[in-house]
Design a protein around this motif. Structure first.
Motif, PDB file in Angstrom:
ATOM      1  N   THR A 246       0.821  -1.221   0.000  1.00 14.70           N
ATOM      2  CA  THR A 246       0.000   0.000   0.000  1.00 14.70           C
ATOM      3  C   THR A 246       0.849   1.263   0.000  1.00 14.70           C
ATOM      4  O   THR A 246       0.318   2.366   0.175  1.00 14.70           O
TER       5      THR A 246
ATOM      6  N   ALA B 295       0.533   3.336   3.240  1.00 12.98           N
ATOM      7  CA  ALA B 295      -0.772   3.896   3.634  1.00 12.98           C
ATOM      8  C   ALA B 295      -1.556   2.959   4.542  1.00 12.98           C
ATOM      9  O   ALA B 295      -2.346   3.394   5.367  1.00 12.98           O
TER      10      ALA B 295
ATOM     11  N   SER C 252      -3.874  -0.862   4.709  1.00 10.15           N
ATOM     12  CA  SER C 252      -5.162  -1.300   4.184  1.00 10.15           C
ATOM     13  C   SER C 252      -6.128  -1.506   5.344  1.00 10.15           C
ATOM     14  O   SER C 252      -5.707  -1.526   6.509  1.00 10.15           O
TER      15      SER C 252
ATOM     16  N   GLY D 293      -5.354  -1.364   9.023  1.00 12.77           N
ATOM     17  CA  GLY D 293      -5.811  -0.035   9.409  1.00 12.77           C
ATOM     18  C   GLY D 293      -5.254   1.020   8.487  1.00 12.77           C
ATOM     19  O   GLY D 293      -4.076   0.984   8.118  1.00 12.77           O
ATOM     20  N   GLU D 294      -6.113   1.960   8.126  1.00  9.76           N
ATOM     21  CA  GLU D 294      -5.705   3.041   7.233  1.00  9.76           C
ATOM     22  C   GLU D 294      -5.415   4.330   7.989  1.00  9.76           C
ATOM     23  O   GLU D 294      -5.141   5.355   7.387  1.00  9.76           O
ATOM     24  N   SER D 295      -5.483   4.263   9.305  1.00  9.72           N
ATOM     25  CA  SER D 295      -5.130   5.403  10.144  1.00  9.72           C
ATOM     26  C   SER D 295      -4.478   4.861  11.404  1.00  9.72           C
ATOM     27  O   SER D 295      -4.550   3.656  11.702  1.00  9.72           O
ATOM     28  N   ALA D 296      -3.843   5.734  12.160  1.00 10.64           N
ATOM     29  CA  ALA D 296      -3.204   5.308  13.401  1.00 10.64           C
ATOM     30  C   ALA D 296      -4.229   4.710  14.364  1.00 10.64           C
ATOM     31  O   ALA D 296      -3.954   3.721  15.058  1.00 10.64           O
ATOM     32  N   ALA D 297      -5.409   5.307  14.407  1.00 14.82           N
ATOM     33  CA  ALA D 297      -6.448   4.813  15.309  1.00 14.82           C
ATOM     34  C   ALA D 297      -6.929   3.425  14.895  1.00 14.82           C
ATOM     35  O   ALA D 297      -7.142   2.545  15.745  1.00 14.82           O
ATOM     36  N   GLU D 298      -7.111   3.207  13.591  1.00 10.76           N
ATOM     37  CA  GLU D 298      -7.533   1.889  13.122  1.00 10.76           C
ATOM     38  C   GLU D 298      -6.459   0.838  13.377  1.00 10.76           C
ATOM     39  O   GLU D 298      -6.770  -0.284  13.774  1.00 10.76           O
ATOM     40  N   ARG D 299      -5.206   1.189  13.151  1.00  8.58           N
ATOM     41  CA  ARG D 299      -4.127   0.234  13.408  1.00  8.58           C
ATOM     42  C   ARG D 299      -4.055  -0.118  14.892  1.00  8.58           C
ATOM     43  O   ARG D 299      -3.814  -1.272  15.266  1.00  8.58           O
TER      44      ARG D 299
ATOM     45  N   ARG E 109     -15.258  -3.530  10.081  1.00 10.34           N
ATOM     46  CA  ARG E 109     -13.970  -3.695   9.398  1.00 10.34           C
ATOM     47  C   ARG E 109     -13.381  -5.078   9.678  1.00 10.34           C
ATOM     48  O   ARG E 109     -13.091  -5.433  10.816  1.00 10.34           O
TER      49      ARG E 109
END
Length: 261
Positions: A120, A123, A125, A129-135, A208
């Protein structure tokens, strides 16, 4: 007992491994990047850690960017314990990902995280996670499922029905006396997971689908096939079993399914 344990493991591996390397391109390629080979994956399809990576590759749509070297781990002289392989991975375990520069990555979740970042362009996936919070959310659920459920489940199986298989492969770690207590701990963890999934969420991170789901369900299906008393019960863990069905219905899981099923 030794023969029956080995036979049980072989049946499990056979049921999971018949067509592992004919992995299909996933239909939902949320982030499809063209590019060069990402590495060579030393793998034994049909076992949980390698299958975690294969499931991830399928869901990410990047199976064509990883060369798979299939290894036999069931023979009297398993390839993953050879002198050559131990130089590459002193743990003597699969999967292992060798990069173009010769560096070797091990541990299924580490390999998947690396591949996710590489394909990616950094970035990320939805699988990680596509953001720090999602990761961070993904990491939380990986840790929760590992600590509360998978770790005791793994040791219940390893020190129980798989003890004869592992006693010479991991000397000093296999103690049959801990199988039942670890089994009780795993059942406690399953009760906790049932309570979390009872809110109706489709996956651990809500809508997700992530590597946490892949890791949990791949291990659950393999280990409870070997250690059947550890299976979830429809009258006690209905939400968990419906969750397992949702994960098993995905393209990545279908690509790992045996032709005999």
């Amino acid at each position: 007992m030794a023969c029956s344990s080995a036979a049980a493991l072989r049946r499990t591996l056979s049921s999971f491994a018949t067509s592992r390397l004919s992995l299909r391109a996933a239909s939902h390629r949320h982030l499809s990047y063209s590019g060069s080979l990402l590495g060579t994956l030393y793998s034994s399809p049909g076992t949980p850690s390698p299958d975690t990576v294969h499931f991830y590759l399928e869901e990410a749509g990047i199976t064509e960017r990883v060369l798979v070297e299939k290894m036999s781990i069931l023979s009297r002289s398993p390839a993953n314990r050879s002198e050559e392989f131990l130089k590459m991975n002193p743990m003597g375990e699969v999967p292992a990902l060798r990069l173009a520069d010769g560096k070797v990555l091990t541990e299924s979740l580490v390999i998947c995280r690396y591949l996710d970042a590489q394909h990616t362009g950094g970035a990320g996936s939805p699988l990680y996670g596509e953001s720090a919070a999602e990761r961070a959310e993904t990491d939380i659920w990986v840790a929760r499922t590992e600590t509360k459920y998978l770790t005791p489940l793994i040791w219940a199986a390893r020190c129980g029905p798989l003890a004869k298989f592992f006693e010479n492969r991991t000397p000093g770690y296999i103690h049959t006396v801990i199988s039942d207590p670890m089994g009780e701990a795993a059942k406690t963890g399953l009760i906790w997971l049932e309570a979390q999934l009872a809110d109706g969420r489709p996956f651990l991170c809500g809508e997700r689908f992530t590597i946490a789901d892949i890791r949990l369900v791949v291990n659950y299906k393999f280990l409870t096939n070997v250690h059947k008393p550890m299976r979830a019960q429809a009258d006690e863990q209905p939400a968990f079993l419906k969750y397992v069905e949702r994960v098993a219905a995905r393209d990545g899981a279908a690509a790992l399914a045996s032709k005999t099923k």
